[in-house]
Each structure stands twice: as structure tokens, then as C-alpha cells.
Motif scaffolding. Structure first.
Motif, PDB file in Angstrom:
ATOM      1  N   VAL A  94       0.871  -1.173   0.000  1.00 42.96           N
ATOM      2  CA  VAL A  94       0.000   0.000   0.000  1.00 42.96           C
ATOM      3  C   VAL A  94       0.910   1.226   0.000  1.00 42.96           C
ATOM      4  O   VAL A  94       1.661   1.446   0.956  1.00 42.96           O
ATOM      5  N   ILE A 103      -3.039   0.674  -3.834  1.00 47.79           N
ATOM      6  CA  ILE A 103      -2.817  -0.732  -3.478  1.00 47.79           C
ATOM      7  C   ILE A 103      -2.152  -1.433  -4.656  1.00 47.79           C
ATOM      8  O   ILE A 103      -2.649  -1.390  -5.790  1.00 47.79           O
ATOM      9  N   ASP A 105      -1.051  -5.064  -5.562  1.00 47.16           N
ATOM     10  CA  ASP A 105      -1.064  -6.495  -5.259  1.00 47.16           C
ATOM     11  C   ASP A 105      -0.467  -7.273  -6.418  1.00 47.16           C
ATOM     12  O   ASP A 105      -0.622  -6.899  -7.590  1.00 47.16           O
ATOM     13  N   ARG A 211      -0.092  -6.892   3.861  1.00 46.60           N
ATOM     14  CA  ARG A 211       0.518  -5.920   2.950  1.00 46.60           C
ATOM     15  C   ARG A 211       1.521  -5.045   3.700  1.00 46.60           C
ATOM     16  O   ARG A 211       1.327  -4.717   4.870  1.00 46.60           O
ATOM     17  N   HIS A 213       2.965  -1.361   4.135  1.00 53.86           N
ATOM     18  CA  HIS A 213       2.541   0.013   3.903  1.00 53.86           C
ATOM     19  C   HIS A 213       3.781   0.888   3.747  1.00 53.86           C
ATOM     20  O   HIS A 213       4.645   0.918   4.626  1.00 53.86           O
TER      21      HIS A 213
END
Length: 276
Positions: A94, A103, A105, A211, A213
Motif C-alpha cells: 500500500v 494498493i 497487489d 501488505r 505500507h
């Protein structure tokens, strides 16, 4: 492509590697493997002052391993990747900008990155090098001398003589200095980093997800910062040219960072004395 070889190293030659982190241990394992395949007996010695076993010492590092590291360890070095270590799969990132969150991914079928305790990984790699026949010397290197027929590595215990020396000491300022004096080595440009932990509790860790950040804060001292999930805690790190504990404290209390950190209403203010 030229086939890899051992150059002038013949039977009985000795290689001394300064530094027992992943770079040093991987070099040791690769040399022992190559020497075995060529039918040569090469003595490999790793000099490392820290004792990673039992987590007595550790290197400050976030500890995220990304593909293809696992494949390289297994295929190129011929040792199992330590999947048994306590780790967290990282499924994406993120990115926090000044106005929004982006985001990023990976593809569902892609192999995830892995966040683990760096000290456990270092201990595993050092033991793997030992099992491959490398000698481990627990000492700090204090100087090196290059001669026409050998290299002398001085330590805080006893000097070592080698036919080849490998510097795998990262950004160690002491090692950089004596290599600079001996051979004119110039260390690459690097940023300073501060790393700390935050334990928000198990439910909050589950809500945080898998995730990393990443932040680009409007602070002239910080190049970037990050929050990484690690099993039972979050690792918080910043990097920049000039950092101290107060800069880390300012980073933690940015609105964007605090909004990403879970369970702060129960944890209260994260104070500089809690950083480590």
C-alpha cells in the motif's frame, strides 16, 4: 557466457570472508560447492563477530525476502529454503501518497514475498555454511594487509592468512575504512535507517493484513518509511540521510502513519523510549 571457476585457487588454498550475513554465507556455500564439483579442497573461513544462534545479537533489518530468493537458495546454493521459520507472507503493498492510497497487489498465482525475523535467517544461513564445511570464527576484523602472495586479516583474537579475502560486511564503517586504506575501496552511497517494533495485539494484526505500507512523508530528513507485518508484531522503519529517534517519533505520529497503525486507541502514544 564464461563458465564459473575458482581462478588461481588450488588445493589447500584458503578464502576468508569478512561478514556472516546472507551475502557472506551464500559466498561460502557457493565456493565450497564449486570447489567440490572441481575436485579441489578449498578452505573457507567466515569471520563474524555476532552470534546469531539464540538471538543473542542481530542485524537491524526489516527482513523481507522477495522472489526469486527462495529459488536461488535451493537451486543455486543447493540448500533448502527455511520455510520452517516463523514468517508472514507479503501479498502486496500500500503506497501512501499525499492525497490517496495506492494498493499494489501481485498476481494471485505469484509467489509472495516473505517477512521473517532476520536473526533467525542469519542463524540458519550461518549453520548451513558450517554444514557445507566452512569454518566460523567469532571475532571482529580490525585490519587487513595485502601482500604479493597472501592477505593477512587481523582480528581481535588472532590474525588469519588467506589467498583470497571477500568483504561481505555491508555498511560497516570500520571495515569500509580499513579496506579504503588498503586498496582504495569506496563505499557506495547509502541511507541511514532506524527500525522499531509495535505489538498491537493478535486481533489487530489479523485486521492489518499481509501488505507492507510504504510512505513518502513530507519530512526533509526521511526518504521513505514503511510498516511491515511480522507474525505477532509490526516492524516500523524509516530511511534517510540524517536520522535520530526524534525523527522516528515524528514519523510515527504523522496522520497517515497513525491511520495505518491498528489499535492505537488502546496502545496510547508510542513514545521514543519504546523505540528499539
Amino acid at each position: 557466457m564464461k563458465e564459473a571457476g575458482l581462478g588461481p585457487l588450488q588445493d589447500g588454498a584458503r578464502v576468508v570472508i569478512i561478514g556472516g550475513g546472507p551475502a557472506g554465507t551464500a559466498a561460502a556455500i557457493a565456493i565450497k560447492k564449486l570447489a567440490s564439483g572441481m575436485g579441489r579442497q578449498i578452505q573457507v573461513t567466515i569471520v563474524e563477530e555476532k552470534q546469531f544462534a539464540g538471538e543473542q545479537f542481530h542485524n537491524l533489518c526489516v527482513g523481507v525476502l522477495s522472489p526469486p530468493i527462495a529459488e536461488m537458495i535451493e537451486n543455486d546454493l543447493g540448500i533448502p529454503f527455511p520455510r520452517h521459520l516463523n514468517h508472514t507472507p507479503i501479498t502486496g503493498y500500500v503506497l501512501h501518497t499525499g492525497r490517496r492510497q495506492i494498493i499494489l497487489d501481485g498476481a494471485p498465482e505469484a509467489e509472495p514475498s516473505i517477512a521473517l525475523r532476520r536473526v533467525q535467517f542469519d542463524a540458519y544461513m550461518l549453520e548451513a555454511a558450517r554444514q557445507q564445511g566452512a569454518e566460523i570464527v567469532t571475532a571482529r576484523v580490525t585490519d587487513v594487509e595485502f601482500h604479493t602472495d597472501q592477505v593477512v586479516i587481523y582480528t581481535n583474537s588472532a590474525p588469519l592468512r588467506a589467498d583470497l579475502v571477500i568483504g561481505a560486511f555491508g555498511s560497516d564503517e570500520g571495515a569500509e575504512t580499513f579496506f579504503e586504506q588498503a586498496v582504495g575501496y569506496r563505499p557506495p552511497a547509502a541511507l541511514y535507517s532506524i527500525v522499531t517494533k509495535y505489538h498491537p495485539g493478535e486481533p489487530a494484526m489479523q485486521n492489518f493484513g499481509q501488505r507492507v505500507h510504504a510512505f513518502l512523508p513530507p519530512n526533509p530528513f526521511i526518504e521513505f518509511g514503511g510498516i511491515t507485518p511480522k507474525a505477532d508484531h509490526l516492524t516500523i522503519n524509516i530511511a534517510g540521510a540524517a536520522l535520530n529517534i526524534h525523527v522516528m517519533d515524528d514519523f510515527i505520529h504523522l496522520n497517515a502513519v497513525r491511520s495505518a497503525l491498528p489499535n492505537l486507541e488502546n496502545a496510547g502514544r508510542i513514545k521514543p523510549k519504546d523505540l528499539r
